[in-house]
Design a protein around this motif. Structure first.
Motif, mmCIF file in Angstrom:
data_model
loop_
_atom_site.group_PDB
_atom_site.id
_atom_site.type_symbol
_atom_site.label_atom_id
_atom_site.label_comp_id
_atom_site.label_asym_id
_atom_site.label_seq_id
_atom_site.Cartn_x
_atom_site.Cartn_y
_atom_site.Cartn_z
ATOM 1 N N THR A 172 0.840 -1.136 -0.120
ATOM 2 C CA THR A 172 -0.001 -0.079 -0.062
ATOM 3 C C THR A 172 0.971 1.257 0.064
ATOM 4 O O THR A 172 1.807 1.430 0.887
ATOM 5 C CB THR A 172 -1.015 -0.008 1.325
ATOM 6 N N SER B 148 0.874 10.526 -6.336
ATOM 7 C CA SER B 148 0.240 9.060 -6.811
ATOM 8 C C SER B 148 0.176 8.993 -8.353
ATOM 9 O O SER B 148 -0.081 7.829 -8.659
ATOM 10 C CB SER B 148 -1.033 9.073 -5.804
ATOM 11 N N GLU B 149 -0.111 10.011 -8.948
ATOM 12 C CA GLU B 149 -0.406 9.832 -10.409
ATOM 13 C C GLU B 149 0.907 9.275 -11.181
ATOM 14 O O GLU B 149 0.726 8.203 -11.993
ATOM 15 C CB GLU B 149 -0.819 11.411 -11.210
ATOM 16 N N LYS C 149 1.346 5.528 -9.918
ATOM 17 C CA LYS C 149 0.670 4.633 -10.718
ATOM 18 C C LYS C 149 0.895 4.568 -12.117
ATOM 19 O O LYS C 149 0.974 3.290 -12.734
ATOM 20 C CB LYS C 149 -1.077 5.434 -10.733
ATOM 21 N N THR D 278 -4.915 -1.295 -7.633
ATOM 22 C CA THR D 278 -6.206 -0.990 -6.978
ATOM 23 C C THR D 278 -6.060 0.455 -6.448
ATOM 24 O O THR D 278 -5.171 0.783 -5.628
ATOM 25 C CB THR D 278 -6.791 -1.808 -6.186
ATOM 26 N N VAL D 279 -6.805 1.460 -6.731
ATOM 27 C CA VAL D 279 -6.982 2.630 -6.101
ATOM 28 C C VAL D 279 -8.187 3.156 -5.095
ATOM 29 O O VAL D 279 -9.187 2.956 -5.434
ATOM 30 C CB VAL D 279 -6.811 3.936 -7.114
ATOM 31 N N TYR D 280 -7.817 3.383 -3.897
ATOM 32 C CA TYR D 280 -8.600 3.942 -2.792
ATOM 33 C C TYR D 280 -8.669 5.376 -2.867
ATOM 34 O O TYR D 280 -7.590 5.960 -2.638
ATOM 35 C CB TYR D 280 -8.456 3.356 -1.519
ATOM 36 N N LYS D 281 -9.925 6.118 -2.721
ATOM 37 C CA LYS D 281 -9.869 7.496 -2.400
ATOM 38 C C LYS D 281 -9.690 7.749 -0.831
ATOM 39 O O LYS D 281 -10.502 7.209 -0.224
ATOM 40 C CB LYS D 281 -11.161 7.791 -2.879
ATOM 41 N N PRO E 175 -7.237 15.495 -0.518
ATOM 42 C CA PRO E 175 -7.682 14.070 -1.087
ATOM 43 C C PRO E 175 -6.162 13.490 -1.671
ATOM 44 O O PRO E 175 -5.337 14.200 -2.186
ATOM 45 C CB PRO E 175 -8.676 14.444 -2.106
ATOM 46 N N VAL E 176 -6.280 12.127 -1.461
ATOM 47 C CA VAL E 176 -5.069 11.396 -2.140
ATOM 48 C C VAL E 176 -5.493 10.058 -2.454
ATOM 49 O O VAL E 176 -6.616 9.534 -2.101
ATOM 50 C CB VAL E 176 -4.070 11.214 -0.886
ATOM 51 N N ASP E 177 -4.982 9.674 -3.599
ATOM 52 C CA ASP E 177 -5.245 8.293 -4.127
ATOM 53 C C ASP E 177 -4.110 7.250 -3.284
ATOM 54 O O ASP E 177 -2.903 7.459 -3.431
ATOM 55 C CB ASP E 177 -5.012 8.123 -5.793
ATOM 56 N N VAL F 113 -2.600 3.835 -3.369
ATOM 57 C CA VAL F 113 -2.502 2.803 -4.423
ATOM 58 C C VAL F 113 -1.994 1.492 -3.762
ATOM 59 O O VAL F 113 -1.256 1.281 -2.893
ATOM 60 C CB VAL F 113 -1.183 3.237 -5.194
#
Length: 290
Positions: free
Chosen positions: A201, A207-208, A211, A223-226, A241-243, A245
């Motif tokens: 994790t 994060s972009e 990914k 898989t991406v969680y918000k 906010p963050v993704d 991963v």
């Protein structure tokens, strides 16, 4: 349909036969001549053999029969039948194959006896059966008392080694604990192999880029969680906010993934967790263990 099932059965049979031969080698070439023990049902069988001088081949088969019946009830009938055949095969192996004694050095016996026993039991597991039914007993007992399977197995092994210490001396019991540790670690390695999966994790403001690097560069599925990051002691009300991963890699790939993420964001928060079984998605196909 027959074409797809035949190789699987052949693979299971080969794993099981080789596992039986390794277990027989560990028992007759290392453990039995030196009065050493293992944990689990094999340890109980060795203890009965040493105290009452009953042939170990008969003891192992008879001791496993109740647990094979439990396995048929708790797991499935196919597992029970395969385990019965494997245990009888181990008994015949112990009766018929004249394994030589390799060494009487206690340290070598405790380590390599455990390693070869672990290889044998692990290969049998990969073949879809069990040469030591202690986990079946723990599963059966765990449904009736408030202890985990690991705690039950630990308790049974403590009793085995205490009896061994009383009957055969403390040094033998201590060396046998080393044998059990070597066997259990080897079983884990044989069953999981180098491709034991690890869940990773990653939480990062980049994060972009992470990914893209994981998917395009490393070829991993993600898989991406918000979520939200921030919430520091001096600025608890500030967050963004963050993704989050999540991906799954083998332990051979873990170092490369960590280096890739740290190159993008040295402050990225990364944590891992061991995954005992994973299938589907973009994971590589693996050898079936059960």
């Amino acid at each position: 349909m027959q074409r797809t099932l035949l190789p699987r059965w052949l693979t299971d049979a080969v794993y099981t036969i080789i596992g039986i031969l390794f277990c027989g080698f560990a028992l007759k070439s290392f453990l039995i001549p030196n009065e050493f023990f293992d944990g689990g049902l094999t340890g109980i069988s060795l203890l009965i053999h040493e105290i009452y001088h009953i042939n170990i081949a008969y003891v192992i088969v008879l001791a496993n029969i109740p647990l094979i019946i439990m396995g048929g009830l708790q797991i499935n009938r196919k597992f029970a039948v395969k385990t019965l055949i494997a245990v009888v095969g181990l008994g015949l192996c112990l009766l018929l194959i004249p394994y030589p004694q390799i060494t009487s050095d206690k340290l070598l016996v405790s380590i390599f006896g455990g390693v070869f026993m672990g290889i044998g039991v692990g290969l049998a597991i990969r073949g879809g059966c069990a040469l030591d039914g202690i986990e079946v007993l723990a599963l059966y007992t765990g449904k009736r008392i408030s202890f985990t399977i690991s705690e039950i197995i630990l308790g049974i092994n403590i009793i085995i080694f205490l009896i061994a210490g009383i009957k055969l001396g403390l040094p033998t019991a201590l060396y046998s604990i080393l044998t059990y540790y070597a066997a259990s670690r080897t079983i884990n390695f044989v069953v999981e192999g180098l491709e034991e999966y690890t869940g990773v994790t990653i939480i990062s403001g980049q994060s972009e880029k992470i990914k893209e690097s994981l998917v395009i560069g490393l070829g991993r599925g993600i898989t991406v969680y918000k979520g939200e990051r921030g919430f520091l002691k001096d600025s608890f009300d500030i967050s963004q906010p963050v993704d989050i991963v999540f991906t799954v890699v083998t332990r051979l790939e873990l170092r490369r993934l960590n280096n890739t993420v740290k190159d993008i964001d040295p402050k990225a928060f990364i944590f891992t967790s061991v995954i005992k079984e994973a299938a589907g998605g973009v994971l590589k196909s693996r050898v079936r263990h059960h």
